[in-house]
Design a protein around this motif. Sequence first.
Motif, PDB file in Angstrom:
ATOM      1  N   GLY A 197      -2.621   1.907   2.340  1.00 39.91           N
ATOM      2  CA  GLY A 197      -1.877   3.020   2.896  1.00 39.91           C
ATOM      3  C   GLY A 197      -2.394   4.056   3.331  1.00 39.91           C
ATOM      4  N   CYS A 198      -1.886   4.826   4.189  1.00 42.05           N
ATOM      5  CA  CYS A 198      -2.452   5.960   4.799  1.00 42.05           C
ATOM      6  C   CYS A 198      -1.400   7.235   4.701  1.00 42.05           C
ATOM      7  CB  CYS A 198      -2.906   5.864   6.358  1.00 42.05           C
ATOM      8  SG  CYS A 198      -4.244   4.644   6.864  1.00 42.05           S
ATOM      9  N   SER A 199      -1.969   8.429   4.183  1.00 41.78           N
ATOM     10  CA  SER A 199      -1.129   9.627   4.050  1.00 41.78           C
ATOM     11  C   SER A 199       0.145   9.018   3.354  1.00 41.78           C
ATOM     12  CB  SER A 199      -0.682  10.127   5.632  1.00 41.78           C
ATOM     13  OG  SER A 199      -0.126  11.265   5.427  1.00 41.78           O
ATOM     14  N   GLN A 200       1.358   9.419   3.930  1.00 46.25           N
ATOM     15  CA  GLN A 200       2.471   9.125   3.149  1.00 46.25           C
ATOM     16  C   GLN A 200       2.698   7.673   2.930  1.00 46.25           C
ATOM     17  OE1 GLN A 200       6.500  11.049   4.022  1.00 46.25           O
ATOM     18  NE2 GLN A 200       7.147   8.854   4.631  1.00 46.25           N
ATOM     19  N   GLY A 201       2.110   6.824   3.651  1.00 47.09           N
ATOM     20  CA  GLY A 201       2.119   5.326   3.521  1.00 47.09           C
ATOM     21  C   GLY A 201       1.248   4.985   2.205  1.00 47.09           C
ATOM     22  N   GLY A 202       0.188   5.934   1.979  1.00 44.44           N
ATOM     23  CA  GLY A 202      -0.697   5.789   0.749  1.00 44.44           C
ATOM     24  C   GLY A 202       0.307   6.223  -0.284  1.00 44.44           C
ATOM     25  N   PHE A 203       0.942   7.414  -0.448  1.00 42.59           N
ATOM     26  CA  PHE A 203       1.862   7.616  -1.610  1.00 42.59           C
ATOM     27  C   PHE A 203       2.754   6.588  -1.985  1.00 42.59           C
ATOM     28  CE2 PHE A 203       4.944  10.922  -3.081  1.00 42.59           C
ATOM     29  CZ  PHE A 203       4.749  10.622  -4.529  1.00 42.59           C
ATOM     30  N   VAL A 204       3.360   5.961  -0.815  1.00 41.79           N
ATOM     31  CA  VAL A 204       4.102   4.826  -0.944  1.00 41.79           C
ATOM     32  C   VAL A 204       3.547   3.437  -1.666  1.00 41.79           C
ATOM     33  CG1 VAL A 204       5.711   3.074   0.383  1.00 41.79           C
ATOM     34  CG2 VAL A 204       5.988   5.489   0.929  1.00 41.79           C
ATOM     35  N   SER A 205       2.437   3.202  -1.099  1.00 38.40           N
ATOM     36  CA  SER A 205       1.787   2.226  -1.560  1.00 38.40           C
ATOM     37  C   SER A 205       1.480   2.105  -2.989  1.00 38.40           C
ATOM     38  CB  SER A 205       0.590   1.879  -0.723  1.00 38.40           C
ATOM     39  OG  SER A 205       0.754   1.648   0.540  1.00 38.40           O
ATOM     40  N   ALA A 206       0.891   3.405  -3.470  1.00 39.81           N
ATOM     41  CA  ALA A 206       0.606   3.755  -4.893  1.00 39.81           C
ATOM     42  C   ALA A 206       1.767   3.601  -5.655  1.00 39.81           C
ATOM     43  CB  ALA A 206      -0.033   5.054  -5.104  1.00 39.81           C
ATOM     44  N   ILE A 207       2.992   4.114  -5.461  1.00 40.58           N
ATOM     45  CA  ILE A 207       4.302   3.944  -6.182  1.00 40.58           C
ATOM     46  C   ILE A 207       4.542   2.440  -6.111  1.00 40.58           C
ATOM     47  CG2 ILE A 207       6.435   4.394  -6.181  1.00 40.58           C
ATOM     48  CD1 ILE A 207       6.296   7.010  -4.835  1.00 40.58           C
ATOM     49  N   ALA A 208       4.444   1.764  -5.131  1.00 42.75           N
ATOM     50  CA  ALA A 208       5.079   0.281  -5.085  1.00 42.75           C
ATOM     51  C   ALA A 208       3.968  -0.577  -5.995  1.00 42.75           C
ATOM     52  CB  ALA A 208       4.917  -0.151  -3.878  1.00 42.75           C
ATOM     53  N   ALA A 209       2.711  -0.033  -5.853  1.00 35.44           N
ATOM     54  CA  ALA A 209       1.789  -0.838  -6.809  1.00 35.44           C
ATOM     55  C   ALA A 209       2.090  -0.383  -8.370  1.00 35.44           C
ATOM     56  CB  ALA A 209       0.532  -0.436  -6.420  1.00 35.44           C
ATOM     57  N   SER A 210       2.388   0.602  -8.675  1.00 35.71           N
ATOM     58  CA  SER A 210       2.570   0.972 -10.068  1.00 35.71           C
ATOM     59  C   SER A 210       3.992   0.224 -10.476  1.00 35.71           C
ATOM     60  CB  SER A 210       3.009   2.619 -10.124  1.00 35.71           C
ATOM     61  OG  SER A 210       3.154   2.840 -11.472  1.00 35.71           O
ATOM     62  N   ARG A 211       4.966   0.292  -9.625  1.00 34.00           N
ATOM     63  CA  ARG A 211       6.152  -0.468  -9.875  1.00 34.00           C
ATOM     64  C   ARG A 211       6.246  -2.043 -10.283  1.00 34.00           C
ATOM     65  NH1 ARG A 211      11.155   2.443  -6.278  1.00 34.00           N
ATOM     66  NH2 ARG A 211      10.724   4.519  -7.290  1.00 34.00           N
ATOM     67  N   LEU A 212       5.223  -2.561  -9.140  1.00 29.96           N
ATOM     68  CA  LEU A 212       4.735  -4.054  -9.228  1.00 29.96           C
ATOM     69  C   LEU A 212       3.544  -4.186  -9.774  1.00 29.96           C
ATOM     70  CD1 LEU A 212       6.248  -4.686  -5.511  1.00 29.96           C
ATOM     71  CD2 LEU A 212       7.519  -4.957  -7.810  1.00 29.96           C
ATOM     72  N   HIS A 213       3.051  -3.658 -10.723  1.00 32.76           N
ATOM     73  CA  HIS A 213       1.518  -3.716 -11.169  1.00 32.76           C
ATOM     74  C   HIS A 213       1.134  -4.880 -11.460  1.00 32.76           C
ATOM     75  CE1 HIS A 213       3.287  -3.948 -15.224  1.00 32.76           C
ATOM     76  NE2 HIS A 213       3.973  -3.275 -14.877  1.00 32.76           N
ATOM     77  N   ASP A 214       2.032  -6.133 -12.059  1.00 31.04           N
ATOM     78  CA  ASP A 214       1.572  -7.202 -12.198  1.00 31.04           C
ATOM     79  C   ASP A 214       1.589  -8.155 -11.065  1.00 31.04           C
ATOM     80  OD1 ASP A 214       4.379  -7.028 -12.164  1.00 31.04           O
ATOM     81  OD2 ASP A 214       4.501  -8.602 -13.473  1.00 31.04           O
ATOM     82  N   LYS A 215       1.866  -7.702  -9.810  1.00 30.25           N
ATOM     83  CA  LYS A 215       2.062  -8.511  -8.453  1.00 30.25           C
ATOM     84  C   LYS A 215       0.831  -8.015  -7.636  1.00 30.25           C
ATOM     85  CE  LYS A 215       6.838 -10.029  -9.153  1.00 30.25           C
ATOM     86  NZ  LYS A 215       8.101 -10.001  -8.399  1.00 30.25           N
ATOM     87  N   ILE A 216       0.384  -6.988  -7.812  1.00 33.11           N
ATOM     88  CA  ILE A 216      -0.611  -6.258  -6.940  1.00 33.11           C
ATOM     89  C   ILE A 216      -1.960  -6.226  -7.490  1.00 33.11           C
ATOM     90  CG2 ILE A 216      -1.034  -4.206  -5.756  1.00 33.11           C
ATOM     91  CD1 ILE A 216       1.669  -5.726  -5.012  1.00 33.11           C
ATOM     92  N   SER A 217      -3.029  -6.790  -6.926  1.00 26.91           N
ATOM     93  CA  SER A 217      -4.595  -6.834  -7.601  1.00 26.91           C
ATOM     94  C   SER A 217      -5.244  -5.625  -7.171  1.00 26.91           C
ATOM     95  CB  SER A 217      -5.077  -8.015  -6.881  1.00 26.91           C
ATOM     96  OG  SER A 217      -5.135  -8.495  -5.711  1.00 26.91           O
ATOM     97  N   LYS A 218      -5.110  -5.260  -6.035  1.00 28.14           N
ATOM     98  CA  LYS A 218      -6.009  -3.980  -5.441  1.00 28.14           C
ATOM     99  C   LYS A 218      -5.257  -2.911  -4.713  1.00 28.14           C
ATOM    100  CE  LYS A 218     -10.172  -6.879  -5.417  1.00 28.14           C
ATOM    101  NZ  LYS A 218     -10.842  -6.482  -6.639  1.00 28.14           N
ATOM    102  N   LEU A 219      -5.613  -1.711  -4.788  1.00 30.56           N
ATOM    103  CA  LEU A 219      -4.891  -0.660  -4.152  1.00 30.56           C
ATOM    104  C   LEU A 219      -5.919   0.331  -3.345  1.00 30.56           C
ATOM    105  CD1 LEU A 219      -2.241   1.216  -3.621  1.00 30.56           C
ATOM    106  CD2 LEU A 219      -2.914   2.314  -5.463  1.00 30.56           C
TER     107      LEU A 219
END
Length: 275
Positions: free
Chosen positions: A121-143
């Motif tokens: 993600g870029c800018s706000q999309g980066g913040f959004v991606s980081a939150i989603a990765a934290s919430r779905l941590h076991d379903k996401i491999s890289k950020l």
Amino acid sequence: MVGLSKKGSAKINKKSFTCQRDNLTIRGTEYRPGGDCLPIAIVSHGFMAFQDTVRQYAEALAEMGYVSYCFDFCGGCVIKGKSDGRTTEMSVLTEVEDLEAVIHYAQGRAYVNPDETVLMGCSQGGFVSAIAASRLHDKISKLVLFYPAFCIPDDARAGKMIFAKFDPDNIPDIIRCGPMKLGKCYVKDVIGIDPYQEIQDFSGDVLIVHGTQDKIVNMEYSKRAYKLYLENNGKKDEPRVVSFFPIDGGRHGFSKRHDRVAIEQLKKFLTVGSP
């Protein structure tokens, strides 16, 4: 829309896709290389942008063998956005829900390996991606985060949002932010949160790229996230890869020259593990 493009020696199938978040339709583009059991990469655009502003990253990821996706956030675009939704009903947290819907869609395709999912993600999309990765941590491999806007909660508490100024103790129903109208929910959803608590549960590999001349999001926000990811190995048994790459002279939204540098770091991170 269905198309076929040739990138290097690989043919990439390009087609539109849709998925749902509640009663809203999210519209985006899939870039699919040949083969089966392919890794996934989902790219999120920034505030007031739209999917074509991150298309170059989706194309680069497809060249690398990922089934890649970019899409328009619901209510997240000033112009050219194709997804449903009003800008006055959009917030960082509604965009997290949008991204989670796209992740669910992508991981359900027959030709992918859902255990290999990269969020970028870029800018706000980066913040959004980081939150989603934290919430779905076991379903996401890289950020992968390009100039992530971890400053948004601080900006909300200070009563400023890029072009907008407001009283944080008396948030108006409508906030004029340049060409975009925001609703009260945009501020209310972030004003009380700590962004680093929101992102801390992700324990996969991370790459952060940020320009040293970013005047919208101070690079110190990314440095703090880098330190957090570096120190928090989560529940993984093996060491994680956490990389931070500053682009000298880079601004918020990379120039074409800086974009080439950023994409090179992206390729190194995903193919070698670390720039």
